[in-house]
Design an enzyme around this catalytic site. Structure first.
Site, PDB file in Angstrom:
ATOM      1  N   ILE A 168       0.863  -1.188   0.000  1.00  0.00           N
ATOM      2  CA  ILE A 168       0.000   0.000   0.000  1.00  0.00           C
ATOM      3  C   ILE A 168       0.895   1.232   0.000  1.00  0.00           C
ATOM      4  O   ILE A 168       1.763   1.386   0.843  1.00  0.00           O
ATOM      5  CB  ILE A 168      -0.918   0.037   1.236  1.00  0.00           C
ATOM      6  CG1 ILE A 168      -1.734  -1.266   1.365  1.00  0.00           C
ATOM      7  CG2 ILE A 168      -1.817   1.264   1.206  1.00  0.00           C
ATOM      8  CD1 ILE A 168      -2.679  -1.534   0.221  1.00  0.00           C
ATOM      9  N   GLU A 169       0.671   2.094  -0.981  1.00  0.00           N
ATOM     10  CA  GLU A 169       1.392   3.365  -1.084  1.00  0.00           C
ATOM     11  C   GLU A 169       0.381   4.480  -0.858  1.00  0.00           C
ATOM     12  O   GLU A 169      -0.656   4.524  -1.519  1.00  0.00           O
ATOM     13  CB  GLU A 169       2.028   3.496  -2.468  1.00  0.00           C
ATOM     14  CG  GLU A 169       2.730   4.805  -2.721  1.00  0.00           C
ATOM     15  CD  GLU A 169       3.308   4.908  -4.134  1.00  0.00           C
ATOM     16  OE1 GLU A 169       3.783   6.010  -4.480  1.00  0.00           O
ATOM     17  OE2 GLU A 169       3.280   3.918  -4.895  1.00  0.00           O
ATOM     18  N   ILE A 170       0.673   5.361   0.079  1.00  0.00           N
ATOM     19  CA  ILE A 170      -0.169   6.531   0.322  1.00  0.00           C
ATOM     20  C   ILE A 170       0.628   7.741  -0.149  1.00  0.00           C
ATOM     21  O   ILE A 170       1.786   7.915   0.224  1.00  0.00           O
ATOM     22  CB  ILE A 170      -0.533   6.675   1.815  1.00  0.00           C
ATOM     23  CG1 ILE A 170      -1.223   5.418   2.325  1.00  0.00           C
ATOM     24  CG2 ILE A 170      -1.386   7.927   2.039  1.00  0.00           C
ATOM     25  CD1 ILE A 170      -2.556   5.113   1.669  1.00  0.00           C
TER      26      ILE A 170
END
Length: 193
Positions: A168-170
């Site tokens: 997961i990349e924010i």
């Protein structure tokens, strides 16, 4: 996108399977050099496919309850239950539908697998606030903040994993963050931006 002009129009129009797809752009009138006749030369645009957004994606997960808990609390998405006992996590104008491994809904991917996704989500929050929020949920940050390139420009991003080990990349646009993002290491550049 195909633009059909002039004399080719009749040939191309005959090859279009659904004439309703053809939309006029404009019509031009021209007097022929060799004849004293008025000829119509319409210009037409045929749109066969013009993708504008992602409506939803499907994640195959080992445990739907754990995924719902994670996406609802850590990513602050809205959980929605719908037809046939299905569940999704909504954000903005998109959503993630969850399929439990071994109990997928049809049709499905050829080889549904948990933990194979790499997803980037844009946040309206400052990246430093988002990092602190994720940490309060007991989630380990594995990288970031770092500079990346997104679909619309430079991003400042950080990374962690969901319960299935999907990456997961924010991110947010670089100008929204007060953090100094590190650029990827290179032989001649190890400075921050």
């Amino acid at each position: 996108m195909t633009i059909v002009k002039g004399q080719r129009f009749q040939k191309v129009i005959a090859s279009i399977p659904n004439i309703d797809e053809v939309q006029p752009i404009s019509s031009k009138f021209k007097k022929s050099k060799n004849q004293n006749l008025l000829h119509t030369k319409p210009e037409y645009e045929t749109i066969y496919m013009q993708i504008s957004n992602i409506d939803h994606i499907v994640l195959t997960v080992k445990n739907i309850e754990k995924s719902v808990q994670f996406y609802g609390t850590v990513l602050d998405m809205t959980i929605e239950y719908f037809a046939e006992g299905r569940v999704s996590a909504k954000f903005g104008n998109q959503k993630i539908n969850f399929h439990e491994l071994g109990e997928e809904f049809e049709p499905k991917a050829q080889q549904p697998t948990s933990g194979s996704a790499d997803l980037c989500f844009l946040t309206e929050a400052k990246i430093e606030n988002a990092i602190e929020f994720v940490k309060t949920k007991g989630v380990e940050i594995i990288e970031g903040p770092v500079e990346r390139t997104g679909a619309t420009g430079k991003l400042v991003s950080f990374y962690f994993r969901d319960p299935d080990n999907n990456l997961i990349e924010i991110s947010n646009l670089k100008n929204r963050s007060s953090f100094e993002a590190k650029t990827p290491a290179s032989p001649n550049n190890d400075a921050t931006i």
